[in-house]
Write an enzyme that holds these catalytic residues in place. Structure first.
Site, short mmCIF file in Angstrom:
data_model
loop_
_atom_site.label_atom_id
_atom_site.label_comp_id
_atom_site.label_asym_id
_atom_site.label_seq_id
_atom_site.Cartn_x
_atom_site.Cartn_y
_atom_site.Cartn_z
N SER A 133 -9.78 1.77 2.97
CA SER A 133 -8.90 2.53 2.10
C SER A 133 -7.89 1.67 1.34
CB SER A 133 -8.16 3.58 2.91
OG SER A 133 -7.29 2.97 3.85
N SER A 173 -9.93 -0.58 7.12
CA SER A 173 -9.38 -0.45 5.77
C SER A 173 -8.67 -1.67 5.21
CB SER A 173 -8.41 0.72 5.72
OG SER A 173 -9.11 1.91 5.54
N LYS A 230 0.86 -1.20 0.00
CA LYS A 230 0.00 0.00 0.00
C LYS A 230 0.88 1.23 0.00
CE LYS A 230 -3.92 1.92 2.69
NZ LYS A 230 -4.79 1.72 3.87
#
Ligand code: GLN
Length: 470
Positions: free
Chosen positions: A144, A168, A68
């Site tokens: 997210s 997330s 990420k």
């Protein structure tokens, strides 16, 4: 391919780390670029150099893992999905999880899209690119960590790291049909993760299956003196009891999670079916109550923005990231750099957080939220006195259409209702696929079962997740 199956192939010489990387790049070109949109960037040459030195005897030897884009990898971009860092920031150091992945033989490869500074539940708050759900390109991947979940679901990554502040990892895992694990607070070092809300943030794995989640967690867990909230307690062997099943376990079902009026009937049915199948495997299903659940969204959306407003004050146009060209003086430079660099959701959180921390409102909002946070944690402690783990949905609905909640942040915040309590309480949670539901355009939308465990109960929730998966 899973990590375990690839390890066998790598060790027998059937494939090589370099061949694996090249095939991923092919998959990314075919399915991701301009389509699913999970990857922001990737650097094949750097990864190939690492692949050459890969020690295949290590637990993740030669396995590429996608990251990420809010976790620092030395020499690589770390945009946080924000214009503020996309222009000119290159990570000057490695996050601890990256050092640990490498120590386990893995090759960090590729940078994955996210909601700006991990603020969001759909990945639509990324300032850089749209990521789509691989099961239906008209829908969100969740957020997210939308890029992390989408890449694993789309087979453009073998496994990925995400971060979870209020859901997330688990929520996009549920929407994309992969496994996502949020560890207990303090189990995995946050050093090198760009801070959103420091008392809630945790890094964790998104993988094809539960066995892989255990392998990646094993590699990244453990004490780190560079994170003052890191726990100095031994890391158990997460694979040891994976196949022990659920016979004799007591699994709690919180009525507040199923009586929620926003829950989609198809989600409810799939999760209840999954619970029934765990009962068929010998688990005892027990009703539990988490009475303060109704306060979780309000509590989180005070505490998380408060911490964010403080953490994001470092983005001032001076030290790193975007610097406005249009400023007249130093104060104007701060203002314009932040005005130009941050997107609307980040600004909303900074304003909200600054407000709840301001003198006069601190006690009424922030102080009060901290007290309710304690009540939410106590709810879980009470429940875990009588059950081994808690079962629930991950999100109230399957993946919604892109743009469905546009302009309505409150609607967006409410979709976090089932995941944020675990972050407020600091306990671990996992999302494991439990079926699909048909969408109106014929696509099959995955739905996840959430398993929450007591603090440091990762081994137990992995064991239950493995039984649910089977
Ligand atoms: N959806 C939540 C938020 O917007 C959680 C995000 C996260 O876990 N990073 O804050």
């Amino acid at each position: 391919m899973t990590i375990s199956s690839l390890r066998t192939q790598l060790q027998s010489g059937e494939t090589t780390p370099a061949a694996l990387l090249k095939s991923l790049v092919g998959e990314i070109a075919a399915k991701d670029t301009g389509k699913t949109g999970a990857y922001l960037t990737h650097d094949l040459d750097a990864a190939l150099a690492e692949a050459e030195a890969a020690d295949l005897s290590l637990p993740l030897g030669g396995i590429p893992i996608a990251i990420k884009d809010n976790i620092n990898v030395l020499g690589q971009p770390c945009s946080c999905g924000s214009k503020f860092l996309a222009e000119n920031y290159t990570a000057p150091y490695n996050a601890t999880v990256i050092e640990k992945l490498r120590a386990a033989g893995a090759i960090p490869f590729g940078r994955l899209n996210l909601d700006e500074f991990a603020m969001g539940s759909s990945c639509e708050n990324s300032a850089l690119q749209t990521t789509r759900n691989p099961h239906d390109h008209d829908r969100i991947p969740g957020g997210s960590s939308g890029g992390s979940a989408a890449s694993v679901a789309d087979s453009t990554a073998i496994a990925a790291l995400g971060s979870d502040t209020g859901g997330s990892i688990r929520q996009p895992a549920s929407h994309c049909g992969v496994v996502g694990l949020k560890p207990s607070y303090g189990r995995v070092s946050r050093f090198g993760l760009v801070a959103f809300a420091s008392s809630l943030d945790q890094i964790g794995p998104l993988t094809r299956n539960v066995t892989d989640a255990a392998l990646v967690l094993q590699a990244i867990a453990g004490y780190d003196p560079r994170d003052s909230t890191s726990l100095d307690t031994p890391v158990p062997d997460y694979s040891q009891h994976l196949n022990d099943g659920v016979a004799g376990m007591k699994l709690g079902v919180p009525k507040e999670y199923f009586e929620n009026e926003g829950i989609d009937p198809a989600v409810k049915t799939l999760v209840q079916d999954a619970i029934r199948k765990l009962a068929d495997q010998g688990a005892e299903i027990v009703d539990v109550s988490l009475p303060n659940t109704k306060h979780a969204v309000a509590t989180y959306y005070i505490i998380a923005p408060a911490e964010a407003s403080s953490n994001l004050s470092r983005f001032d146009g001076i030290r790193y990231g975007h610097r406005s060209e249009a400023a007249d003086d130093i104060l104007d430079l701060y203002k314009k750099s932040r005005e130009e660099g941050f997107g609307p959701e980040v600004k909303r959180r900074i304003i909200l957080g600054t407000y709840v921390l301001s003198s006069g409102y601190y006690d009424a909002y922030y102080g009060h939220a901290q007290k309710v946070r304690t009540l939410i944690r106590t709810d879980f402690e009470n429940a875990f006195e009588s059950v081994d783990a808690i079962l629930s949905p991950v999100a109230p609905t399957p993946a919604r259409r892109l743009g469905a909640n546009a302009g309505d942040p409150l609607l967006e915040y409410l979709s976090d209702i089932f995941t944020i309590s675990a972050n407020l309480a600091g306990i671990p949670g996992i999302s494991v696929p439990c079926g699909t539901t048909d969408s109106d355009n014929g696509s099959k939308l995955p739905v996840g079962l959430q398993i929450l465990g007591p603090h440091l109960g990762e081994a137990k929730i992995l064991q239950i997740a493995k039984a649910a998966e089977s």
